[in-house]
Design a protein around this motif. Sequence first.
Motif, mmCIF file in Angstrom:
data_model
loop_
_atom_site.group_PDB
_atom_site.id
_atom_site.type_symbol
_atom_site.label_atom_id
_atom_site.label_comp_id
_atom_site.label_asym_id
_atom_site.label_seq_id
_atom_site.Cartn_x
_atom_site.Cartn_y
_atom_site.Cartn_z
ATOM 1 N N ASN A 186 0.814 -1.216 0.000
ATOM 2 C CA ASN A 186 0.000 0.000 0.000
ATOM 3 C C ASN A 186 0.852 1.271 0.000
ATOM 4 O OD1 ASN A 186 -3.192 -0.449 0.599
ATOM 5 N ND2 ASN A 186 -1.990 -2.143 1.422
ATOM 6 N N GLU A 191 -5.558 -1.366 5.231
ATOM 7 C CA GLU A 191 -6.120 -0.384 4.299
ATOM 8 C C GLU A 191 -6.516 0.907 5.015
ATOM 9 O OE1 GLU A 191 -9.298 -2.376 2.338
ATOM 10 O OE2 GLU A 191 -7.973 -3.551 1.026
ATOM 11 N N LYS A 192 -7.137 0.791 6.186
ATOM 12 C CA LYS A 192 -7.571 1.988 6.914
ATOM 13 C C LYS A 192 -6.384 2.796 7.424
ATOM 14 C CE LYS A 192 -12.089 0.171 8.256
ATOM 15 N NZ LYS A 192 -12.954 -0.321 9.356
ATOM 16 N N SER A 215 -3.313 2.737 6.141
ATOM 17 C CA SER A 215 -2.592 3.275 4.982
ATOM 18 C C SER A 215 -3.252 4.552 4.482
ATOM 19 C CB SER A 215 -2.546 2.228 3.861
ATOM 20 O OG SER A 215 -1.851 1.070 4.273
ATOM 21 N N LEU A 216 -4.570 4.549 4.403
ATOM 22 C CA LEU A 216 -5.301 5.744 3.975
ATOM 23 C C LEU A 216 -5.097 6.890 4.962
ATOM 24 C CD1 LEU A 216 -7.305 7.087 2.033
ATOM 25 C CD2 LEU A 216 -9.170 6.100 3.387
ATOM 26 N N LYS A 247 -1.611 8.447 4.634
ATOM 27 C CA LYS A 247 -1.501 9.273 3.427
ATOM 28 C C LYS A 247 -2.258 10.592 3.580
ATOM 29 C CE LYS A 247 -0.734 5.279 0.441
ATOM 30 N NZ LYS A 247 -1.288 4.357 -0.584
ATOM 31 N N GLN A 248 -3.356 10.573 4.343
ATOM 32 C CA GLN A 248 -4.070 11.823 4.619
ATOM 33 C C GLN A 248 -3.199 12.784 5.419
ATOM 34 O OE1 GLN A 248 -7.631 10.028 6.467
ATOM 35 N NE2 GLN A 248 -8.855 11.149 4.977
#
Length: 400
Positions: A37, A389-390, A392-393, A396-397
Motif C-alpha cells: 500500500n 487499508e484503513k 494506509s489511507l 496518506k491523509q
Amino acid sequence: MSEVLINIVSISNLSDKNGVSTFINGFDKLKELFNSNGIIINKVFVPVGSKSSVTENSFSRNSITNFKSRVLKKNRVYKILQFLYFYIFQAIVIAIRVFNFYFLNKSHRNQVFFFNDLFVAFFAIKLLPKNSKTIIIFHSSEDPLRHFFMIFEFLKNTFIENFLRYMLHFVMINVCGIVTLSEGYAQKLQKSFPNKTIKCIYNTSFVNYVKNDFEGSAFRKSDFINIIAIGSLQYCKGFDILISAIGELSLNVRRKFILRIAGEGEERTNLESLIAKYDLYDNVLLLGNIDNVGPLIEQCSFFCLPSREEGLPISLIEALSFYKPIICTPVGSLPEIFSENDCVFINQDVSDIVRVLNSLFENSMQLETLSFNSSKIFNSLFSNQSFVEKYSLFFKQIIK
C-alpha cells in the motif's frame, strides 16, 4: 505519491506482554501488506534494551513480580520514582532520539512519527519542528489518563494531574492526527478539534498461529467448560472479580469450569491469594506470559474479559479471529461492536458473573450461537486487510 515512512514511537518495552507491545509488533508482522500500500514501517523507537521477545524462567519472573507487587502497593516513594523514571526520564530520552532521527532523515518529505503514548509525544513535539508530521493513538477509552491514575491513584487531584492534563491538551492541539479505538470518542474529539484529522481504526488480530477451518463456529463440546482470559495482571483487568466468581460457585458447578489466565503483572500476589482462599488450585491456572496464545484460544470454550477499564483489547480480537464466544464487561469500544445478542455482557460484579456461569453450566449450547456471531463480527470489522487499508489511507491523509 512516493512511499510514506512510518516511525513508530513508544515508551513501552516490547518485551512486555501487553496490548501496546502486541500492537507495535503487529505492524512488523503486517509489513508486507503495508508495503503493497506504499507504506514503509521504517523505525521503532522504544526504551533502550527492549527486545521483541524475551524468555525468563517462571520462578525468577514470578519472584520479581511478587516483590514488585508488595513494594508498589505499600511504598509511595517507590511509585513516584517509578513515575519519574519510566514516564518522564525514559520519555525524554526517546524524544531526543526521535529528534536526532528526524534531522538525520529530514530530506525524506514523507515521514510520519506515530506515537503510542502521551509522554513521549509531549516531549518529542516540543523538540520537533512545527512542520513535522505527527500522530498519536489513544489505546484506552475516552479518558487517555484513566488507566494511568488506576496505577498512580494517589496522584489524582494534585499538581501532577494538572500537569498531565496540560500535556494531554498540548498533544491533542499539536499533533497532525489522532487515532482512537472508539467511534464515539473519535466523534467527540472531532467536535473539539474540527480541523484535526481524527479517525477510529479498530485493531486486528496479530496472533501467529494456523487456525483450523471452523466453518462459522468454533464451539467445542467438552466435559469441561474451558475459559481463557488474557492480559497483564493489573487491577483494571478485573481478573480478581472473575476468580472470586468461580470461587462462589457451588462445588458441583465449580468442578465443570477451568480458567486459564495468560499474562503477568503486579496483581499476581492478590490473585494467588484468591485462588488459595477459595481452594481453586484445580480450577484456576495463572500461566504467566505466553509468546503464542493461539493454541490456548483454539482449545477454549469461551473468552472472558472482566475488565474495569479498556479501550479495545487485542486479546479479545484474537479470540474473535478464532470465532470464540465472548463474555465481557461493556467497557471501551465493546458496546459499539457487540449488540446484546452478539456476546454476553457481564457487570463488574461477582454475583452477576456467578449468574452467567451458572447459566452456561445449565445450557452450554448457547455458546455455539455466540461462536457464529463472533465469526461474523471478526470478518466484517477486524480482518488484517481492513486494518492495513484503513491505516494506509490515514497515513496518506496526514502527508497531504
